[in-house]
Design a protein around this motif. Structure first.
Motif, PDB file in Angstrom:
ATOM      1  N   TRP A  86     -10.258  -5.383 -19.241  1.00 53.50           N
ATOM      2  CA  TRP A  86     -10.678  -5.755 -18.052  1.00 53.50           C
ATOM      3  C   TRP A  86      -9.737  -5.584 -16.963  1.00 53.50           C
ATOM      4  CZ3 TRP A  86      -7.322  -9.484 -16.469  1.00 53.50           C
ATOM      5  CH2 TRP A  86      -6.536 -10.220 -17.920  1.00 53.50           C
ATOM      6  N   ARG A  87      -8.324  -5.094 -17.531  1.00 53.72           N
ATOM      7  CA  ARG A  87      -7.516  -4.405 -16.889  1.00 53.72           C
ATOM      8  C   ARG A  87      -6.404  -3.361 -17.426  1.00 53.72           C
ATOM      9  NH1 ARG A  87      -3.807  -8.156 -12.990  1.00 53.72           N
ATOM     10  NH2 ARG A  87      -1.895  -6.801 -12.561  1.00 53.72           N
ATOM     11  N   ILE A  88      -6.247  -2.450 -16.677  1.00 54.65           N
ATOM     12  CA  ILE A  88      -5.236  -1.560 -17.253  1.00 54.65           C
ATOM     13  C   ILE A  88      -4.144  -1.125 -16.192  1.00 54.65           C
ATOM     14  CG2 ILE A  88      -5.191   1.052 -17.616  1.00 54.65           C
ATOM     15  CD1 ILE A  88      -7.943   0.989 -18.345  1.00 54.65           C
ATOM     16  N   GLU A  89      -2.879  -0.946 -16.759  1.00 55.55           N
ATOM     17  CA  GLU A  89      -1.637  -0.794 -16.035  1.00 55.55           C
ATOM     18  C   GLU A  89      -1.001   0.261 -16.543  1.00 55.55           C
ATOM     19  OE1 GLU A  89       0.693  -4.356 -16.358  1.00 55.55           O
ATOM     20  OE2 GLU A  89      -0.768  -6.067 -15.623  1.00 55.55           O
ATOM     21  N   LYS A  90      -0.573   1.179 -15.590  1.00 52.76           N
ATOM     22  CA  LYS A  90       0.032   2.407 -16.090  1.00 52.76           C
ATOM     23  C   LYS A  90       1.422   1.997 -16.321  1.00 52.76           C
ATOM     24  CE  LYS A  90      -2.611   5.963 -13.801  1.00 52.76           C
ATOM     25  NZ  LYS A  90      -2.631   7.098 -13.169  1.00 52.76           N
ATOM     26  N   VAL A  91       1.933   2.582 -17.542  1.00 54.10           N
ATOM     27  CA  VAL A  91       3.208   2.215 -17.838  1.00 54.10           C
ATOM     28  C   VAL A  91       4.348   2.907 -17.042  1.00 54.10           C
ATOM     29  CG1 VAL A  91       5.048   2.137 -19.889  1.00 54.10           C
ATOM     30  CG2 VAL A  91       2.673   1.394 -20.308  1.00 54.10           C
ATOM     31  N   GLY A  92       5.302   2.462 -16.689  1.00 52.06           N
ATOM     32  CA  GLY A  92       6.560   2.969 -15.820  1.00 52.06           C
ATOM     33  C   GLY A  92       6.224   3.056 -14.494  1.00 52.06           C
ATOM     34  N   SER A  93       5.157   2.387 -14.109  1.00 47.51           N
ATOM     35  CA  SER A  93       4.789   2.302 -12.555  1.00 47.51           C
ATOM     36  C   SER A  93       4.280   0.976 -12.140  1.00 47.51           C
ATOM     37  CB  SER A  93       3.751   3.241 -12.141  1.00 47.51           C
ATOM     38  OG  SER A  93       2.410   2.804 -12.432  1.00 47.51           O
ATOM     39  N   ASP A  94       4.112   0.576 -10.747  1.00 50.97           N
ATOM     40  CA  ASP A  94       3.752  -0.650 -10.339  1.00 50.97           C
ATOM     41  C   ASP A  94       2.379  -0.727 -10.414  1.00 50.97           C
ATOM     42  OD1 ASP A  94       6.374  -1.994 -10.436  1.00 50.97           O
ATOM     43  OD2 ASP A  94       6.477  -1.271  -8.336  1.00 50.97           O
ATOM     44  N   GLN A  95       1.656   0.236 -10.735  1.00 45.89           N
ATOM     45  CA  GLN A  95       0.121   0.772 -10.683  1.00 45.89           C
ATOM     46  C   GLN A  95      -0.645  -0.148 -11.512  1.00 45.89           C
ATOM     47  OE1 GLN A  95      -1.126   4.746 -10.537  1.00 45.89           O
ATOM     48  NE2 GLN A  95      -3.426   4.284 -10.480  1.00 45.89           N
ATOM     49  N   VAL A  96      -1.369  -0.926 -10.978  1.00 47.84           N
ATOM     50  CA  VAL A  96      -2.488  -1.768 -11.714  1.00 47.84           C
ATOM     51  C   VAL A  96      -3.837  -1.129 -11.197  1.00 47.84           C
ATOM     52  CG1 VAL A  96      -3.436  -4.190 -11.887  1.00 47.84           C
ATOM     53  CG2 VAL A  96      -0.902  -3.722 -11.737  1.00 47.84           C
ATOM     54  N   VAL A  97      -4.554  -1.199 -12.494  1.00 44.58           N
ATOM     55  CA  VAL A  97      -6.123  -0.661 -12.346  1.00 44.58           C
ATOM     56  C   VAL A  97      -6.908  -1.661 -12.384  1.00 44.58           C
ATOM     57  CG1 VAL A  97      -7.772   1.147 -12.892  1.00 44.58           C
ATOM     58  CG2 VAL A  97      -5.339   1.686 -12.918  1.00 44.58           C
ATOM     59  N   THR A  98      -7.824  -2.255 -11.359  1.00 47.60           N
ATOM     60  CA  THR A  98      -8.848  -3.015 -11.559  1.00 47.60           C
ATOM     61  C   THR A  98      -9.715  -2.953 -10.819  1.00 47.60           C
ATOM     62  OG1 THR A  98      -7.865  -4.638  -9.673  1.00 47.60           O
ATOM     63  CG2 THR A  98      -7.127  -5.243 -11.890  1.00 47.60           C
ATOM     64  N   SER A  99     -10.941  -3.368 -10.693  1.00 43.08           N
ATOM     65  CA  SER A  99     -12.164  -3.085  -9.660  1.00 43.08           C
ATOM     66  C   SER A  99     -12.453  -4.277  -9.224  1.00 43.08           C
ATOM     67  CB  SER A  99     -13.117  -2.598 -10.798  1.00 43.08           C
ATOM     68  OG  SER A  99     -13.593  -3.721 -11.716  1.00 43.08           O
ATOM     69  N   THR A 100     -13.084  -4.055  -7.960  1.00 38.72           N
ATOM     70  CA  THR A 100     -14.281  -4.945  -7.228  1.00 38.72           C
ATOM     71  C   THR A 100     -15.471  -4.444  -7.241  1.00 38.72           C
ATOM     72  OG1 THR A 100     -12.117  -5.298  -5.761  1.00 38.72           O
ATOM     73  CG2 THR A 100     -14.188  -6.134  -5.088  1.00 38.72           C
ATOM     74  N   PRO A 101     -16.434  -5.720  -7.526  1.00 40.17           N
ATOM     75  CA  PRO A 101     -17.833  -5.240  -7.877  1.00 40.17           C
ATOM     76  C   PRO A 101     -18.372  -4.377  -6.521  1.00 40.17           C
ATOM     77  CG  PRO A 101     -17.445  -7.585  -8.187  1.00 40.17           C
ATOM     78  CD  PRO A 101     -16.106  -6.964  -7.841  1.00 40.17           C
ATOM     79  N   GLY A 102     -18.975  -3.563  -6.752  1.00 36.45           N
ATOM     80  CA  GLY A 102     -19.641  -2.572  -5.628  1.00 36.45           C
ATOM     81  C   GLY A 102     -18.770  -1.612  -5.063  1.00 36.45           C
ATOM     82  N   THR A 103     -17.557  -1.558  -5.246  1.00 36.06           N
ATOM     83  CA  THR A 103     -16.584  -0.440  -4.907  1.00 36.06           C
ATOM     84  C   THR A 103     -16.271   0.426  -5.968  1.00 36.06           C
ATOM     85  OG1 THR A 103     -14.502  -1.610  -5.720  1.00 36.06           O
ATOM     86  CG2 THR A 103     -15.535  -2.422  -3.442  1.00 36.06           C
ATOM     87  N   ASN A 104     -15.991   1.515  -5.273  1.00 34.23           N
ATOM     88  CA  ASN A 104     -15.454   2.707  -6.372  1.00 34.23           C
ATOM     89  C   ASN A 104     -14.008   3.330  -5.635  1.00 34.23           C
ATOM     90  OD1 ASN A 104     -15.418   4.265  -8.520  1.00 34.23           O
ATOM     91  ND2 ASN A 104     -16.746   5.799  -7.725  1.00 34.23           N
ATOM     92  N   VAL A 105     -13.455   2.581  -5.008  1.00 31.87           N
ATOM     93  CA  VAL A 105     -12.181   3.093  -4.180  1.00 31.87           C
ATOM     94  C   VAL A 105     -11.087   2.814  -5.350  1.00 31.87           C
ATOM     95  CG1 VAL A 105     -10.853   2.371  -2.217  1.00 31.87           C
ATOM     96  CG2 VAL A 105     -13.325   1.845  -2.116  1.00 31.87           C
ATOM     97  N   ASP A 106     -10.095   4.153  -4.968  1.00 31.85           N
ATOM     98  CA  ASP A 106      -8.913   4.174  -5.930  1.00 31.85           C
ATOM     99  C   ASP A 106      -7.829   3.015  -5.385  1.00 31.85           C
ATOM    100  OD1 ASP A 106      -6.571   4.581  -7.030  1.00 31.85           O
ATOM    101  OD2 ASP A 106      -6.760   6.707  -6.583  1.00 31.85           O
ATOM    102  N   PRO A 107      -7.837   1.915  -6.246  1.00 33.65           N
ATOM    103  CA  PRO A 107      -6.887   0.945  -5.776  1.00 33.65           C
ATOM    104  C   PRO A 107      -5.187   1.222  -5.803  1.00 33.65           C
ATOM    105  CG  PRO A 107      -7.418   0.737  -8.112  1.00 33.65           C
ATOM    106  CD  PRO A 107      -8.183   1.822  -7.615  1.00 33.65           C
ATOM    107  N   THR A 108      -5.100   2.354  -6.172  1.00 35.27           N
ATOM    108  CA  THR A 108      -3.520   2.759  -6.066  1.00 35.27           C
ATOM    109  C   THR A 108      -3.400   3.493  -4.686  1.00 35.27           C
ATOM    110  OG1 THR A 108      -4.104   5.258  -6.803  1.00 35.27           O
ATOM    111  CG2 THR A 108      -3.548   3.329  -8.416  1.00 35.27           C
ATOM    112  N   GLN A 109      -4.337   3.658  -3.657  1.00 34.48           N
ATOM    113  CA  GLN A 109      -4.205   4.453  -2.492  1.00 34.48           C
ATOM    114  C   GLN A 109      -3.954   3.144  -1.423  1.00 34.48           C
ATOM    115  OE1 GLN A 109      -3.725   7.693  -2.019  1.00 34.48           O
ATOM    116  NE2 GLN A 109      -3.895   7.597  -4.232  1.00 34.48           N
ATOM    117  N   ASP A 110      -3.291   3.441  -0.150  1.00 34.56           N
ATOM    118  CA  ASP A 110      -3.098   2.478   0.636  1.00 34.56           C
ATOM    119  C   ASP A 110      -4.646   2.354   1.361  1.00 34.56           C
ATOM    120  OD1 ASP A 110      -0.395   2.337   0.436  1.00 34.56           O
ATOM    121  OD2 ASP A 110       0.001   4.029   1.913  1.00 34.56           O
ATOM    122  N   LEU A 111      -4.693   1.003   2.062  1.00 32.20           N
ATOM    123  CA  LEU A 111      -5.927   0.524   2.672  1.00 32.20           C
ATOM    124  C   LEU A 111      -5.590   1.352   4.058  1.00 32.20           C
ATOM    125  CD1 LEU A 111      -6.104  -2.964   1.423  1.00 32.20           C
ATOM    126  CD2 LEU A 111      -7.497  -0.905   0.653  1.00 32.20           C
TER     127      LEU A 111
END
Length: 113
Positions: A86-111
């Protein structure tokens, strides 16, 4: 539960049944105490999009639920397990990969606001 390893396979999303159940699977290579394991995980429904933001050979920490269910067919009972991320975090970075229903936006990019 959580585990850290390297993504070695990512499968395409599957849509199952009339209720449109979605799942997407991936395999994580884990080395613990000198022993290598390859563990297959699944993501389901809106969480299938978290795999859009990782790639093969990424080292990640996976947060997951372990489940099990009894299944009876023709009078014979069996059990199966599911390992659902239900959650993935890249090791060695602060990047957390989650999802929001109905979106397909890269959560690592600035809003954009």
């Amino acid at each position: 539960m959580e585990i850290t390893g390297t993504i070695i396979e990512i499968f395409a999303e599957q849509v199952i049944g009339e209720k449109q159940f979605k799942k997407r699977e991936f395999v994580l290579k884990v080395v613990e105490n000198g022993y290598e394991q390859e563990i297959k995980f699944q993501t389901t429904q809106d969480k299938t999009t978290i795999l859009n933001f990782v790639k093969l050979n990424d080292e990640v920490k996976v947060l997951f639920n372990l489940g099990g269910r009894r299944w009876t067919k023709d009078g014979k009972t069996n059990w199966f397990n599911s390992v659902t991320a239900w959650r993935i975090e890249k090791v060695g970075s602060d990047q957390v990969v989650t999802s929001t229903p109905g979106t397909n936006v890269d959560p690592t990019q600035d809003l954009p606001f």
